[in-house]
Design an enzyme around this catalytic site. Structure first.
Site: not given
Ligand code: GLA
Length: 409
Positions: A208, A229, A158
């Site tokens: 994305g 998200d 991430d």
């Molecule tokens: C981001 C990701 C989520 C999740 C959080 C965890 O927002 O997009 O899917 O993994 O971090 O902190």
């Protein structure tokens, strides 16, 4: 963030990889085990959507037990993925320790494996994860080795703090250089995972931005988030799901668009909304990563998540993602080509009233390239149906008609 063309990024990504992979005079290696993972979209359960930062070792063990007891494992939900907040600090040798919520990750992985499941974990290329826990920056090889030693089968990586802490600090106002740094960071972890020799699904999470579908597969990404998200509301699910139109040409065995994890069974979603969400994700060949409260799952939610006919659409071996056939008023009509010449058609009523505002809605088969009456199966009632041109379709608010046609004409 759009300054650097995605074609450039794709070239960049493959240059990083080939430079490392080719040594003149060495014989060709047998195909990497990484090529064999995610031949169909990954299925499993991830801790974030329900537990967020509260998840513990105990919850993961309970989820493993439930995946087996509910029949979800046997329906294909194999990956049990721990999201953010398992991390503690690094010691003097750089080894990242788990925090008190996860006292022994190797023992947990062994437990999950003993249930016939695979286990996933989470990190990011920055100094911190999105939740503010330790990221992998500067420790990529060390972390990848540790994951492999634990028996990890899946990594969600991430971007988060990599943006302010690396991209914006090292290359202020230079979008092209920022993008180069980001791609290099994903390449670095991809190579570190490959070097472990363990097949580990590599999931890119960078929301994305900058068309990851064009460059992520070239660096060994098995899936890449296509959006920011999700949350457990119909509006968010609809915005994400229907914005996937046109991305179908980038998906295929081993590399998938990821419109984020499932919210089926979460929040105040109605059963119609849960059905439509699950149907649309199946049409999209999306990873099916449930994120609900497994020990308290209702029979209705379980029936949705384990509907074998709908799962078979998602997991179709051809791996061709579906797309919008057409939209009329508030009605979305999507099609997906399946192995053996079969077809799936989904009609979703997005109107916020109890009936279509375009009521009565009449299905136009010609707009889907179909001619005359089609014999199919309604995958939510399990009954045989016939779709005829101009037939009225009655659907309640946010509900779906999902039909599989084995021999379309
Ligand atoms: C981001 C990701 C989520 C999740 C959080 C965890 O927002 O997009 O899917 O993994 O971090 O902190």
């Amino acid at each position: 963030m759009r300054a650097f063309s995605s074609l450039c990024l794709a070239v960049l990504a493959s240059t990083f990889l080939t430079a490392a992979a080719q040594t003149p005079g060495t014989p060709k290696k047998s195909p990497s085990p990484h090529k064999l993972v995610a031949q169909t979209p990954p299925m499993g359960w991830n801790s974030w959507n329900f537990f967020a930062e509260r998840v513990t070792d105990k919850d993961i063990r309970a989820a493993a037990d439930q995946l087996v007891a509910t029949g979800m494992r046997d329906a294909g939900y194999i990956y049990l993925n721990i999201d953010d907040t398992w991390e503690a600090e690094r010691d003097a040798s750089g080894v990242l320790h788990t925090n008190s919520k996860f006292p022994d990750m190797k023992a947990l992985a062994d437990y999950v494996h003993s249930k016939g499941l695979k286990i996933g974990i989470y990190s990011g290329p920055g100094p911190k994860t999105c939740g503010g826990y330790a990221g992998s920056l500067g420790h990529e090889e060390q972390d990848a080795k540790m994951y492999a030693e634990w028996g990890i089968d899946y990594l969600k990586y991430d971007l988060c703090s990599f943006i302010p802490e690396v991209m914006e600090k090292q290359a202020p106002n230079d979008k092209a250089e920022q993008m180069r740094l980001m791609v290099a960071a994903y390449v670095k972890m991809s190579k570190a995972l490959k070097a472990t020799g363990r097949p580990i699904v590599f999931s890119l999470c960078q929301y994305g931005w900058d068309a990851p579908w064009e460059w992520a597969p070239t660096l060994g990404g098995n899936l890449w988030r296509t959006t920011d998200d999700i949350n457990a509301t119909w509006d968010r699910i609809a915005v994400i799901g229907f914005s996937q139109a046109g991305l179908d040409r980038y998906a295929g065995p081993g590399h998938w668009n990821d419109p984020d994890m499932l919210e089926v069974g979460n929040g105040k979603l109605t059963m119609a909304e849960n059905r439509s969400h699950f149907s649309l994700w199946a049409m999209l060949a999306a990873p099916l990563l449930a994120g609900n409260d497994l020990p308290n799952m209702t029979p209705e939610v379980k029936a949705i998540l384990t509907n074998r006919d709908v799962i078979a659409i998602d997991q179709d071996r051809l791996g061709r993602q579906g797309t919008r056939g057409y939209a009329e008023g508030e009605v979305e009509v999507w099609i997906r080509h399946l192995a053996g010449g079969a077809l799936a058609v989904a009609v979703i009523n997005c109107a916020d009233n109890d009936r279509f505002s375009t009521h009565p809605f009449h299905l136009n088969l010609a707009r889907l390239g179909l001619h005359g009456t089609q014999k199919g199966k309604d995958l939510w009632t399990g009954k045989d149906v016939e779709l005829s041109d101009n037939m009225p379709v009655e659907l309640a608010k946010h509900d779906v008609l999902l039909v599989r046609i084995d021999a379309p004409k």
